[in-house]
Design an enzyme around this catalytic site. Structure first.
Site, PDB file in Angstrom:
ATOM      1  N   CYS A 138      19.642  22.212 -18.990  1.00  0.00           N
ATOM      2  CA  CYS A 138      20.608  22.184 -19.649  1.00  0.00           C
ATOM      3  C   CYS A 138      20.259  22.592 -21.084  1.00  0.00           C
ATOM      4  O   CYS A 138      19.127  22.497 -21.595  1.00  0.00           O
ATOM      5  CB  CYS A 138      21.532  20.886 -19.830  1.00  0.00           C
ATOM      6  SG  CYS A 138      21.726  20.130 -18.284  1.00  0.00           S
ATOM      7  N   GLU A 165       8.987  40.499  -5.108  1.00  0.00           N
ATOM      8  CA  GLU A 165       9.817  40.324  -6.469  1.00  0.00           C
ATOM      9  C   GLU A 165      10.860  41.203  -6.225  1.00  0.00           C
ATOM     10  O   GLU A 165      11.899  40.978  -6.896  1.00  0.00           O
ATOM     11  CB  GLU A 165       8.673  40.875  -7.815  1.00  0.00           C
ATOM     12  CG  GLU A 165       9.371  40.908  -8.969  1.00  0.00           C
ATOM     13  CD  GLU A 165       9.689  39.701  -9.663  1.00  0.00           C
ATOM     14  OE1 GLU A 165       9.643  38.803  -9.118  1.00  0.00           O
ATOM     15  OE2 GLU A 165      10.658  39.615 -10.668  1.00  0.00           O
ATOM     16  N   LYS A 211      17.732  29.491 -16.567  1.00  0.00           N
ATOM     17  CA  LYS A 211      16.814  30.099 -17.053  1.00  0.00           C
ATOM     18  C   LYS A 211      15.493  29.286 -16.899  1.00  0.00           C
ATOM     19  O   LYS A 211      14.529  29.755 -16.699  1.00  0.00           O
ATOM     20  CB  LYS A 211      16.876  30.740 -18.268  1.00  0.00           C
ATOM     21  CG  LYS A 211      15.756  31.312 -18.799  1.00  0.00           C
ATOM     22  CD  LYS A 211      16.020  33.001 -18.509  1.00  0.00           C
ATOM     23  CE  LYS A 211      14.766  33.820 -18.886  1.00  0.00           C
ATOM     24  NZ  LYS A 211      14.480  34.856 -17.847  1.00  0.00           N
ATOM     25  N   LYS A 218      14.704  39.658  -7.028  1.00  0.00           N
ATOM     26  CA  LYS A 218      15.384  40.247  -8.021  1.00  0.00           C
ATOM     27  C   LYS A 218      16.777  40.363  -7.344  1.00  0.00           C
ATOM     28  O   LYS A 218      17.830  40.181  -8.007  1.00  0.00           O
ATOM     29  CB  LYS A 218      14.859  41.403  -8.643  1.00  0.00           C
ATOM     30  CG  LYS A 218      13.833  41.161  -9.799  1.00  0.00           C
ATOM     31  CD  LYS A 218      14.344  40.811 -10.959  1.00  0.00           C
ATOM     32  CE  LYS A 218      14.234  39.225 -10.934  1.00  0.00           C
ATOM     33  NZ  LYS A 218      12.794  38.821 -11.563  1.00  0.00           N
TER      34      LYS A 218
HETATM   35  C1  F6R Z   1      13.342  34.944 -11.183  1.00  0.00           C
HETATM   36  C2  F6R Z   1      13.019  34.195 -12.100  1.00  0.00           C
HETATM   37  C3  F6R Z   1      12.550  32.730 -11.742  1.00  0.00           C
HETATM   38  C4  F6R Z   1      11.321  32.071 -12.644  1.00  0.00           C
HETATM   39  C5  F6R Z   1      11.071  30.621 -12.266  1.00  0.00           C
HETATM   40  C6  F6R Z   1       9.631  30.401 -13.020  1.00  0.00           C
HETATM   41  O1  F6R Z   1      13.818  36.144 -11.607  1.00  0.00           O
HETATM   42  O2  F6R Z   1      13.307  34.328 -13.357  1.00  0.00           O
HETATM   43  O3  F6R Z   1      12.050  32.696 -10.596  1.00  0.00           O
HETATM   44  O4  F6R Z   1      10.266  33.136 -12.584  1.00  0.00           O
HETATM   45  O5  F6R Z   1      12.116  29.883 -12.553  1.00  0.00           O
HETATM   46  O6  F6R Z   1      10.152  30.257 -14.507  1.00  0.00           O
HETATM   47  P1  F6R Z   1       9.128  30.082 -15.609  1.00  0.00           P
HETATM   48  O7  F6R Z   1       8.394  31.307 -15.617  1.00  0.00           O
HETATM   49  O8  F6R Z   1       9.653  29.866 -16.826  1.00  0.00           O
HETATM   50  O9  F6R Z   1       7.974  28.860 -15.229  1.00  0.00           O
END
Ligand code: F6R
Length: 594
Positions: free
Chosen positions: A2, A467, A589, A471
Site C-alpha cells: 500500500c 521475461e 509495484k 511482460k
Molecule cells: C514484473 C515486475 C515484478 C518485479 C518483482 C520484484 O514486471 O515488475 O515481477 O520484478 O515484483 O520486484 P523488485 O525488483 O522490486 O524486488
C-alpha cells in the site's frame, strides 16, 4: 504494497494528500482514503482510485492529514476495509502499510474488552490499541502499541486535539520529507519531490513526531538525530509528460539510462565490490536471488559472471530461499530488487546474513529496506519507475551486473575490450529498436488474436524468453509461458497447434543451429512463429511467419536489445487490448508481503 502519506504544514492537507496519493498509486490502487484533522477528524474513503475519490470528496479544511492507497491483503476492496481506520470514538485515525501477523489474538482480546470492529483488516487493531493506551499523548500511545505488534508496518497516525503527525516503521518503508514550513511522510520518495528534495529515512523500531516546523525521532524512547539526505530525483521524472503511459516513457528512457550507466561504469564503488568478488572465488560459491523480473536479471547475470569470471553462480527465487528448512550452503550472496522492499527478498537476505554470508544488494531506491539490511549496496541509478511492469530498472540491473563482472581483474583482456566497445554501442542500438517499432507493433496486433503464447530462447536468451512472457501476460492478460527452447519437446509440444504462437529469440551464437531445429519442429506442428533475429540473419526469416529484426551485438549483451523489443511487443499488445497498462489488475509495484 500500500502507499501511505502524512502531511503537516501550511497548505490544504486534502489537496496535498490527494496529489501525493496519485503519485503512490502504483503501490496499490483498489481503494483509497484520507483523514484530515480540523477540530475533529474528517474521513473520506472508498473502494476507488484516487481520481474518483478526489471527484466525489467533500472539501475539508485543515492542514494536517493522512492518506492511503490500498492493495488488499485482509478483506476485499470495500469502503469499510479502506484506510484510514479509526478507534471506537473516531478520535484517532491511522493509515498502515504492512501486515500485522498477530492481529487475530489482539483483535479477540480487544473485542472481549468492548472494542467494536468494523472491518476485516489486520490494521484495525492498531487504532484500537492506541485508544486503549491513549492518555493525551499520541506518540506515547503509539510506542506502547507497537511493542505489541508482530509483522511489518509503516504507520502514520493523527489524534483529535493534537496538531501533529506521529509515525513508526518496522520492515515497511517510510521516508520523511523536510520542506519549508511543512513535513511530509510517505512510503516512497516521488510524492515528496514537489515539496522538497531533503529527506530522512526512518529506521525500524523508530517513532517520529512532526509538526509544521520541527521533527523529533525517538529510538527506544530516547530522542535521536538523523542526517538529512539530498535526493537527486527531480519532480519532472515523476510525470508522464507527452507519453500515454509511464511504461512507454520508461521504455523510451532506456538508451539514456544505458548511456548514464556507461559513464559511471568504472567509477562508482568499484573497489569495494571488487574485493568482495575476489572473496566469492574462495568461498563456497555465489548465490543470486530475486523475484519476478529481477530474478530474470539474476539468471542473465549468472551467464555473464560464469562466462567472464569462471565463478559458479546459483540463482534462486527469493520466495524459494526464505522458507527452506536448511539455509543454502553459500558464502556470498547478491540480492537484486529494484524497489528494495520486496518481502521475499528481505526475509531471504536476513536469513542468509544470519547464517554468515557476505551480502550485496543491487537496488534502485536509496534508503529502501534492503539498503539497511545488506552489508554492501550498489545502485542502478535508473530514476523512479512507475509502470508496474519493470522495464528500465531491469535494463539498469543488467548494466550493473555487466559492470560488476567486467571490473574484475580476472576477466580475459580481449573479451573485456570487445565487450567495452560493444557496450558503448548499446544506446544507439536500443534506440534503433525503439525507432523501428512498426515491425513489433504488427506482431503485437497479431498476438492479440490468441489466448496462449510461448516464448522460447536458449543460453543467455532463455531468461529473456521468461521475461518476454512475464511482460506480455502481466500487462496484456494474454497467457504466456517462457520456455527453454530445448524443453518444449519434453511436454509443451502437446499444446502446439495453429492457435498457439511461439515467439523465438534467436541469436547468432553457439545455440543458433539448435534454435533453427526447434523452429522447424514447431512449424511442423503448424504453430505460428514470430522470430526475433539479428538483422543480418538470412535463414530464419524464410522459416517463420513474422520476423522482428534486431541490431547485432555481442551475445552476452544481446539480452538488453532483445528485451527492449519484447517490452514493446507486450506494451502494444496491451494497448491494442485496451488494458490499464500502468496499473495491471491485482498487481502492485512493491510487493511487501510474502
Ligand atoms: C514484473 C515486475 C515484478 C518485479 C518483482 C520484484 O514486471 O515488475 O515481477 O520484478 O515484483 O520486484 P523488485 O525488483 O522490486 O524486488
Amino acid at each position: 504494497m500500500c502507499g501511505i502519506v502524512g502531511y503537516i504544514g501550511n497548505k490544504s492537507a486534502q489537496f496535498v494528500l490527494l496529489r501525493a496519493m496519485e503519485q503512490l498509486e502504483y503501490r496499490g490502487y483498489d481503494s483509497s482514503g484520507i483523514a484530515v484533522l480540523d477540530d475533529v477528524i474528517n474521513v473520506y474513503k472508498g473502494a476507488c482510485r484516487v481520481g474518483n475519490l478526489r471527484n466525489s470528496s467533500p472539501r475539508f479544511v485543515g492542514t494536517v492529514g493522512i492518506g492511503h492507497t490500498r492493495w488488499a491483503t485482509h478483506g476485499e476492496p470495500s469502503k469499510v476495509n479502506a484506510h484510514p481506520h479509526l478507534d471506537c470514538g473516531g478520535k484517532i485515525a491511522l493509515v498502515h502499510n504492512g501486515v500485522v501477523s498477530n492481529y487475530r489474538p489482539l483483535k479477540e482480546k480487544l473485542i472481549a474488552e468492548g472494542h467494536v470492529f468494523l472491518s476485516e483488516t489486520d490494521t484495525e487493531v492498531i487504532p484500537h490499541l492506541i485508544e486503549k493506551h491513549y492518555t493525551g499523548n499520541l506518540e506515547q500511545a503509539l510506542a506502547e502499541t507497537i511493542v505489541q505488534l508482530k509483522g511489518s508496518y509503516a504507520i502514520v497516525a493523527i489524534a483529535e486535539g493534537e496538531h501533529k503527525l506521529v509515525f513508526a516503521r518496522q520492515q515497511s518503508p517510510l521516508v520523511i520529507g523536510i520542506g519549508e514550513s511543512e513535513i511530509l511522510v510517505a512510503s516512497d520518495i516521488p510524492p515528496l519531490l514537489e515539496h522538497t528534495n531533503k529527506v530522512i529515512y526512518l529506521e525500524d523500531g523508530e517513532i517520529g513526531v512532526a509538526d509544521q516546523n520541527s521533527l523529533k525521532i525517538l529510538k527506544n524512547g530516547k530522542e535521536t538525530t538523523r542526517a538529512i539526505v539530498p535526493i537527486d530525483w527531480s519532480a519532472d521524472q515523476v510525470e508522464k509528460n507527452e507519453f500515454e503511459h509511464f511504461m512507454l516513457k520508461e521504455i523510451y528512457e532506456q538508451p539514456r539510462i544505458i548511456n548514464q550507466a556507461l559513464e559511471g561504469f568504472f567509477h562508482r564503488t568499484a573497489p569495494v565490490i571488487d574485493a568482495e568478488f575476489m572473496r566469492y572465488k574462495k568461498g563456497k560459491g555465489l548465490l543470486i536471488f530475486a523475484c519476478g523480473t529481477s530474478y530474470h536479471a539474476g539468471l542473465i547475470g549468472k551467464y555473464v559472471i560464469e562466462e567472464l569470471l569462471d565463478i559458479p553462480v546459483r540463482v534462486e527465487l527469493a520466495s524459494e530461499v526464505n522458507h527452506r528448512e536448511r539455509t543454502i550452503p553459500v558464502a556470498n550472496v547478491i540480492a537484486i530488487t529494484q524497489s528494495g522492499e520486496t518481502a521475499d527478498v528481505l526475509t531471504s537476505l536476513s536469513r542468509l546474513k544470519q547464517a554468515g554470508c557476505a551480502t550485496l544488494a543491487i537496488t534502485n531506491v536509496k534508503g529502501s529496506s534492503v539498503t539497511q539490511l545488506a552489508d554492501k549496496v550498489t545502485y542502478t541509478h535508473a530514476g523512479p519507475e512507475f509502470g508496474v511492469a519493470a522495464t528500465k530498472t531491469f535494463i539498469a540491473q543488467l548494466m550493473e551486473l555487466y559492470r560488476l563482472a567486467l571490473l574484475q581483474q580476472d576477466t580475459e583482456e580481449n573479451l573485456r575490450e570487445q565487450l567495452i566497445v560493444r557496450l558503448s554501442q548499446l544506446p544507439d542500438l536500443v534506440q534503433s529498436v525503439i525507432d523501428n517499432q512498426d515491425q513489433i507493433k504488427a506482431c503485437s496486433r497479431y498476438l492479440t488474436r490468441f489466448s496462449n503464447v510461448f516464448f522460447i530462447g536458449r543460453g543467455i536468451n532463455y531468461p529473456v524468453a521468461l521475461e518476454g512472457a512475464l511482460k506480455l501476460k502481466e500487462i496484456s492478460y494474454i497467457h504466456a509461458e517462457g520456455y527453454a527452447a530445448g524443453e518444449l519437446k519434453h511436454g509443451p509440444f502437446s499444446l502446439l497447434q495453429q492457435d498457439t504462437p511461439v515467439v523465438a529469440i534467436v541469436n547468432r551464437d553457439a545455440c543458433y543451429d539448435a534454435m533453427v531445429t526447434n523452429i522447424k519442429e514447431i512449424k511442423s506442428r503448424k504453430a505460428p512463429v514470430i522470430a526475433l533475429v539479428q538483422e543480418t540473419d538470412t535463414e530464419i526469416p524464410g522459416l517463420v511467419d513474422f520476423t522482428i529484426r534486431i541490431p547485432v551485438t555481442h551475445t552476452l549483451l544481446s539480452p538488453i536489445i532483445n528485451t527492449v523489443a519484447l517490452q514493446l511487443l507486450a506494451y502494444f499488445a496491451a494497448k491494442f487490448r485496451d488494458c490499464p497498462i500502468d496499473f495491471p489488475r491485482n498487481l502492485a509495484k512493491s510487493v511487501t508481503v510474502e
